[in-house]
Design a protein around this motif. Structure first.
Motif, PDB file in Angstrom:
ATOM      1  N   LEU A  16      -8.542  -6.356  -1.361  1.00  0.00           N
ATOM      2  CA  LEU A  16      -8.547  -4.891  -1.392  1.00  0.00           C
ATOM      3  C   LEU A  16      -7.177  -4.332  -1.033  1.00  0.00           C
ATOM      4  O   LEU A  16      -6.696  -3.380  -1.666  1.00  0.00           O
ATOM      5  CB  LEU A  16      -9.622  -4.341  -0.451  1.00  0.00           C
ATOM      6  CG  LEU A  16     -11.072  -4.579  -0.884  1.00  0.00           C
ATOM      7  CD1 LEU A  16     -12.029  -4.172   0.221  1.00  0.00           C
ATOM      8  CD2 LEU A  16     -11.387  -3.834  -2.183  1.00  0.00           C
ATOM      9  N   ASP A  17      -6.544  -4.919  -0.019  1.00  0.00           N
ATOM     10  CA  ASP A  17      -5.211  -4.477   0.386  1.00  0.00           C
ATOM     11  C   ASP A  17      -4.185  -4.657  -0.743  1.00  0.00           C
ATOM     12  O   ASP A  17      -3.219  -3.902  -0.834  1.00  0.00           O
ATOM     13  CB  ASP A  17      -4.740  -5.217   1.639  1.00  0.00           C
ATOM     14  CG  ASP A  17      -5.448  -4.755   2.911  1.00  0.00           C
ATOM     15  OD1 ASP A  17      -6.109  -3.677   2.878  1.00  0.00           O
ATOM     16  OD2 ASP A  17      -5.356  -5.470   3.929  1.00  0.00           O
ATOM     17  N   GLU A  18      -4.404  -5.657  -1.594  1.00  0.00           N
ATOM     18  CA  GLU A  18      -3.523  -5.907  -2.736  1.00  0.00           C
ATOM     19  C   GLU A  18      -3.819  -4.975  -3.905  1.00  0.00           C
ATOM     20  O   GLU A  18      -3.129  -5.011  -4.917  1.00  0.00           O
ATOM     21  CB  GLU A  18      -3.669  -7.356  -3.208  1.00  0.00           C
ATOM     22  CG  GLU A  18      -3.164  -8.382  -2.214  1.00  0.00           C
ATOM     23  CD  GLU A  18      -3.619  -9.795  -2.544  1.00  0.00           C
ATOM     24  OE1 GLU A  18      -4.374 -10.002  -3.530  1.00  0.00           O
ATOM     25  OE2 GLU A  18      -3.235 -10.713  -1.797  1.00  0.00           O
ATOM     26  N   GLY A  19      -4.877  -4.183  -3.780  1.00  0.00           N
ATOM     27  CA  GLY A  19      -5.219  -3.235  -4.837  1.00  0.00           C
ATOM     28  C   GLY A  19      -6.212  -3.743  -5.861  1.00  0.00           C
ATOM     29  O   GLY A  19      -6.383  -3.134  -6.920  1.00  0.00           O
TER      30      GLY A  19
END
Length: 106
Positions: A16-19
């Motif tokens: 999620l942090d990586e998009g």
């Protein structure tokens, strides 16, 4: 029957942090999700998955979440029978989630 792949909570958070675009399904009960859910998750109680799975996009990579990983595995097994192929069971569940939570009012 195919088996769902497992993913750890920390790896979901990293994705999620990586998009990454993930369809996250939270199958916990109302009282459990009232304590917070992964932002953007869709709440469908395990007992409702059979009647509501058509609300989900089978083409999206889908992470199924519960408290500890057992109920989410059951939901994954059902979704596989319905033709879902991009399933990930968050095997350590919300007990291991270290990311943000969003409030949910069932």
């Amino acid at each position: 029957m195919a088996k769902p792949k497992n993913i750890k909570a920390e790896d979901v958070l990293a994705r999620l942090d990586e998009g990454a675009t993930l369809q996250i399904i939270d199958v916990r009960e109302d009282t459990e999700v009232s304590r917070g859910m992964i932002p953007g998750a869709i709440h469908i109680r395990l007992s409702d998955v059979e009647s509501r799975y058509t609300e989900l996009d089978p083409e999206l990579e889908t992470v199924v979440v519960c408290r500890s990983g057992r109920r989410s595995r059951s939901a994954c097994n059902f979704l596989i029978q319905q033709g879902f192929t991009k399933l990930l069971n968050m095997e350590d569940g919300m007990l291991a989630w270290k990311g943000e939570l969003e409030e949910f009012y069932p």
